[in-house]
Design a protein around this motif. Structure first.
Motif, PDB file in Angstrom:
ATOM      1  N   ALA A   9       9.380  71.441  79.350  1.00 52.58           N
ATOM      2  CA  ALA A   9       9.523  72.694  80.104  1.00 52.58           C
ATOM      3  C   ALA A   9       8.218  73.483  80.087  1.00 52.58           C
ATOM      4  O   ALA A   9       7.819  74.072  81.107  1.00 52.58           O
ATOM      5  CB  ALA A   9      10.654  73.531  79.511  1.00 52.58           C
ATOM      6  N   ASN A  10       7.539  73.483  78.939  1.00 54.17           N
ATOM      7  CA  ASN A  10       6.254  74.177  78.857  1.00 54.17           C
ATOM      8  C   ASN A  10       5.202  73.525  79.749  1.00 54.17           C
ATOM      9  O   ASN A  10       4.384  74.209  80.366  1.00 54.17           O
ATOM     10  CB  ASN A  10       5.771  74.216  77.409  1.00 54.17           C
ATOM     11  CG  ASN A  10       6.548  75.215  76.559  1.00 54.17           C
ATOM     12  OD1 ASN A  10       7.117  76.176  77.075  1.00 54.17           O
ATOM     13  ND2 ASN A  10       6.590  74.983  75.258  1.00 54.17           N
ATOM     14  N   VAL A  11       5.212  72.191  79.824  1.00 50.11           N
ATOM     15  CA  VAL A  11       4.314  71.487  80.743  1.00 50.11           C
ATOM     16  C   VAL A  11       4.576  71.932  82.173  1.00 50.11           C
ATOM     17  O   VAL A  11       3.660  72.251  82.940  1.00 50.11           O
ATOM     18  CB  VAL A  11       4.486  69.955  80.622  1.00 50.11           C
ATOM     19  CG1 VAL A  11       3.797  69.232  81.783  1.00 50.11           C
ATOM     20  CG2 VAL A  11       3.927  69.454  79.295  1.00 50.11           C
ATOM     21  N   MET A  12       5.853  71.968  82.533  1.00 51.04           N
ATOM     22  CA  MET A  12       6.231  72.357  83.891  1.00 51.04           C
ATOM     23  C   MET A  12       5.754  73.780  84.202  1.00 51.04           C
ATOM     24  O   MET A  12       5.209  74.049  85.287  1.00 51.04           O
ATOM     25  CB  MET A  12       7.746  72.247  84.051  1.00 51.04           C
ATOM     26  CG  MET A  12       8.272  72.548  85.442  1.00 51.04           C
ATOM     27  SD  MET A  12      10.046  72.118  85.544  1.00 51.04           S
ATOM     28  CE  MET A  12      10.485  72.893  87.109  1.00 51.04           C
ATOM     29  N   VAL A  27      13.995  77.480  86.764  1.00 50.07           N
ATOM     30  CA  VAL A  27      14.595  76.237  86.267  1.00 50.07           C
ATOM     31  C   VAL A  27      13.975  75.845  84.927  1.00 50.07           C
ATOM     32  O   VAL A  27      14.689  75.519  83.962  1.00 50.07           O
ATOM     33  CB  VAL A  27      14.406  75.106  87.297  1.00 50.07           C
ATOM     34  CG1 VAL A  27      14.795  73.754  86.688  1.00 50.07           C
ATOM     35  CG2 VAL A  27      15.237  75.376  88.551  1.00 50.07           C
ATOM     36  N   ALA A  28      12.651  75.884  84.844  1.00 44.47           N
ATOM     37  CA  ALA A  28      11.979  75.513  83.600  1.00 44.47           C
ATOM     38  C   ALA A  28      12.341  76.464  82.469  1.00 44.47           C
ATOM     39  O   ALA A  28      12.589  76.040  81.325  1.00 44.47           O
ATOM     40  CB  ALA A  28      10.468  75.503  83.813  1.00 44.47           C
ATOM     41  N   ALA A  63      15.149  77.900  77.520  1.00 43.62           N
ATOM     42  CA  ALA A  63      16.101  78.783  76.838  1.00 43.62           C
ATOM     43  C   ALA A  63      17.299  77.997  76.303  1.00 43.62           C
ATOM     44  O   ALA A  63      17.775  78.241  75.188  1.00 43.62           O
ATOM     45  CB  ALA A  63      16.576  79.874  77.797  1.00 43.62           C
ATOM     46  N   TYR A  64      17.801  77.070  77.103  1.00 42.52           N
ATOM     47  CA  TYR A  64      18.940  76.234  76.705  1.00 42.52           C
ATOM     48  C   TYR A  64      18.638  75.530  75.383  1.00 42.52           C
ATOM     49  O   TYR A  64      19.473  75.508  74.470  1.00 42.52           O
ATOM     50  CB  TYR A  64      19.218  75.214  77.803  1.00 42.52           C
ATOM     51  CG  TYR A  64      20.408  74.310  77.568  1.00 42.52           C
ATOM     52  CD1 TYR A  64      21.634  74.578  78.151  1.00 42.52           C
ATOM     53  CD2 TYR A  64      20.293  73.178  76.769  1.00 42.52           C
ATOM     54  CE1 TYR A  64      22.722  73.744  77.941  1.00 42.52           C
ATOM     55  CE2 TYR A  64      21.375  72.336  76.556  1.00 42.52           C
ATOM     56  CZ  TYR A  64      22.587  72.624  77.137  1.00 42.52           C
ATOM     57  OH  TYR A  64      23.663  71.784  76.916  1.00 42.52           O
ATOM     58  N   LYS A  67      14.741  65.357  84.629  1.00 42.28           N
ATOM     59  CA  LYS A  67      14.754  64.849  83.259  1.00 42.28           C
ATOM     60  C   LYS A  67      15.544  65.755  82.322  1.00 42.28           C
ATOM     61  O   LYS A  67      16.026  65.316  81.279  1.00 42.28           O
ATOM     62  CB  LYS A  67      13.329  64.664  82.756  1.00 42.28           C
ATOM     63  CG  LYS A  67      12.583  65.960  82.450  1.00 42.28           C
ATOM     64  CD  LYS A  67      11.106  65.731  82.154  1.00 42.28           C
ATOM     65  CE  LYS A  67      10.888  64.837  80.981  1.00 42.28           C
ATOM     66  NZ  LYS A  67       9.468  64.530  80.768  1.00 42.28           N
ATOM     67  N   PHE A  68      15.678  67.039  82.685  1.00 42.92           N
ATOM     68  CA  PHE A  68      16.369  67.983  81.814  1.00 42.92           C
ATOM     69  C   PHE A  68      17.889  67.852  81.860  1.00 42.92           C
ATOM     70  O   PHE A  68      18.576  68.329  80.954  1.00 42.92           O
ATOM     71  CB  PHE A  68      16.000  69.418  82.197  1.00 42.92           C
ATOM     72  CG  PHE A  68      14.539  69.745  82.042  1.00 42.92           C
ATOM     73  CD1 PHE A  68      13.941  69.746  80.798  1.00 42.92           C
ATOM     74  CD2 PHE A  68      13.769  70.055  83.155  1.00 42.92           C
ATOM     75  CE1 PHE A  68      12.599  70.053  80.650  1.00 42.92           C
ATOM     76  CE2 PHE A  68      12.427  70.370  83.027  1.00 42.92           C
ATOM     77  CZ  PHE A  68      11.832  70.367  81.772  1.00 42.92           C
TER      78      PHE A  68
END
Length: 582
Positions: A117-120, A140-141, A146-147, A53-54
């Motif tokens: 990302a925080n969920v992951m 990866v998360a 960061a991105y 999804k990212f």
């Protein structure tokens, strides 16, 4: 392979739909579905599926007929002004917003992705997998978190930093004041450092890996190091050291090399093969009937396209490595042939050498705002005509570079120069490799000077009135910045933020930099529909078109008013950026 990629993009689209939520509240909450329930986090395969999804965060050449892209496209700015460039003159005049925006889809999208990302990160410890796999997926998360925070800081400066996933029953700690950019960027550097040290060397050609993390880390740290330095909020040395070391990690890995064909990086149907294969660290994959774009059709349309500006054209050096104001090889600009003769080879890769195209004289039906026709993305060699899919919106499928070895080399050289530690060996392992491909002699350091073939470079533009506005840089930095512009020409996303971090917003101001609003010089031709100035240079816009860059206002976007209001209802003040309150 195509079937696998087709499935990946279909899943990516599904994930994007699942991840999209209402923008009525700050950091909106994803629906309770299989992508967030505890019973989903049961295997590494599910984690990988979730992570797809990212990947829509990478704009590449855009999607379908859309013009949201990192390259070439320019649109009327709404949430910000990233679309304004001094390399290209948009076919329609662009200027800055004067009032604060009400909403911003970028603000909402980045925070939605941050929450994902925080969920992951919160769910990963519950997934049965090896320690190596767990560290990779945490990387990866953290890469994507960061991105997103980096993108927010580039646009807004201080932003609320949240490192937990909100729930329907508990949103404590979500509505907080803006966090100081230094704190946010320290977290960004921390995330990317972890990612670069723990992600896999290779997780598939279309997946990010440790070298993509190093590339982003070098980009991020160079940006922040120079931003704080040139905006007077720090010396930037700590960031610049990180940038240098991250770039050097890629260089010393010996996994990448500069290919023989500069243009192949931007016009290849498949970046996993060919001369650009070893140069592109990560790219956005396009496939017919799966995911396509329109950059080739927009640069090969009968409508006026965005053209190279006079100031951009003049930035390319001559084949002897000297700037046009110093080189005896410069033929002048009375014709396109004169302009391109004995010049940096990258110029003829960007600009179509067949001729100018303007209202009174098209180039095979093509015209541009400035007369210069952009041909960088053509996957055919003129005068051969492109096939129909190349000239049809939404049907183009050349791959788009996201992180390249060339940018890494440029980051390394600039970081070294900014730190004051740049040696001849540093230049030889970085930008001199790019110059060799461009047919240019090496840059040589001689005390405080820079030379080519024993001749000291003395570009009068370096000490011009325009440069004096925000500060004159050293000859070495001037040439490194020139090299960066020539190598990344029309990569508008990078160029815009280069100007912002260097505190060079005046480059975009039409009164302070008139050449940004001029095009090619036309001599000995009859004109009816094309306007030129007294010296014969094409005027893309009317005389009333004026673009003013306000400092410090235009260095940052306005905070969306809807977010300020929303925070106020939660009892929290979300302050506005300088200049946007009036």
């Amino acid at each position: 392979m195509k079937r696998i990629l087709r499935n990946i993009y279909l899943l990516l689209g599904l994930c994007a739909i699942v991840g999209t939520t209402s923008c009525d509240k700050f950091l909106t909450i994803d629906p309770e579905d299989t992508f967030t329930k505890d019973n989903y986090w049961t295997s590494e395969a599910n984690v990988k599926l979730y992570a797809w999804k990212f990947y829509d965060l990478f704009l590449g050449y855009g999607n379908g007929t859309g013009t949201s892209s990192e390259f070439y496209f320019q649109n009327s700015p709404t949430a910000g002004c990233i679309n304004i460039s001094d390399d290209l003159a948009n076919a329609t005049f662009l200027k800055y917003n004067t009032t604060s925006v009400t909403t911003s889809s970028e603000w909402n999208n980045y925070y939605n992705q941050i929450r994902a990302a925080n969920v992951m990160l919160e769910k990963l410890p519950t997934v049965p997998m090896s320690s190596e796999a767990a560290k990779h997926w945490e990387g990866v998360a953290r890469f994507f978190r960061a991105y997103c925070y980096f993108a927010l800081v580039q646009r807004y400066g201080d932003v609320p930093y949240i490192d937990k996933a909100a729930s329907y029953t508990d949103d404590a700690g979500i509505y907080i004041p803006r966090t100081a950019r230094a704190t946010v960027m320290a977290k960004v550097i921390e995330d990317l450092t972890f990612a670069s040290e723990n992600m896999r060397v290779n997780d598939g050609a279309t997946s990010i890996n440790k070298y993509a993390a190093y590339a982003l880390l070098s980009r991020v740290a160079l940006f922040e190091g120079t931003y704080v330095k040139y905006h007077g909020i720090g010396n930037g040395a700590e960031y610049l050291t990180v940038a240098k070391n991250a770039a050097d990690a890629i260089i010393t890995s010996a996994k990448y090399t500069i290919g023989s064909d500069f243009k192949a990086v931007y016009n290849s149907i498949d970046l996993s093969s060919g001369s650009a294969k070893g140069e592109v660290i990560f790219y956005k994959k396009y496939l017919p009937a799966v995911l396509m774009h329109s950059i080739q059709s927009y640069t090969n349309t009968s409508s006026a396209i965005n053209g190279l500006t006079k100031v951009a054209a003049e930035s390319y050096v001559c084949s002897d490595g000297l700037p046009i104001n110093q080189s005896s090889k410069y033929k002048g600009d009375n014709s396109l042939n004169d302009v391109l003769t004995e010049r940096d080879k990258r110029m003829s890769a960007v600009v179509d050498a067949q001729g100018y195209g303007y209202a009174d004289k098209t180039l095979g039906g093509l015209t541009s705002s400035t007369g210069y026709i952009i041909c960088l993305y053509n996957s055919w060699i003129p005068p051969v005509k492109p096939v129909t899919e190349n000239t049809t919106n939404g049907q183009n499928h050349i791959d788009a570079p996201v992180y390249t070895y060339a940018e890494v080399l440029l980051n390394y050289a600039e970081a070294c120069a900014e730190l004051g530690t740049c040696t001849q060996a540093d230049l030889d392992k970085s930008i001199n490799k790019l110059r060799t491909r461009a047919g240019l002699p090496n840059l040589t350091i001689l005390g405080s000077d820079v030379t080519v073939n024993g001749v000291v470079i003395n570009d009068p533009k370096r000490t011009s009135t325009l440069e004096s506005i925000s500060g004159i840089v050293s000859p070495l930095l001037w040439e490194i910045r020139r090299e960066r512009r020539s190598e990344l020409m029309t990569w508008t996303f990078i160029r815009y933020y280069d100007l912002m971090r260097w505190n060079k917003g005046e480059y975009l101001d039409s009164s302070k930099n008139p050449d940004v609003m001029l095009g090619a010089k036309l001599v000995g031709v009859t004109l009816k529909n094309t306007k030129v100035n007294a010296d014969g240079y094409i005027l893309p816009y009317t005389s009333s078109s004026v673009r003013t860059f306000e400092s410090p206002k235009n260095y940052l976007n306005s905070i969306p008013l809807s977010e300020i209001t929303l925070y106020a209802t939660e009892g929290v003040e979300l302050t506005q950026n300088p200049g946007w309150n009036k």
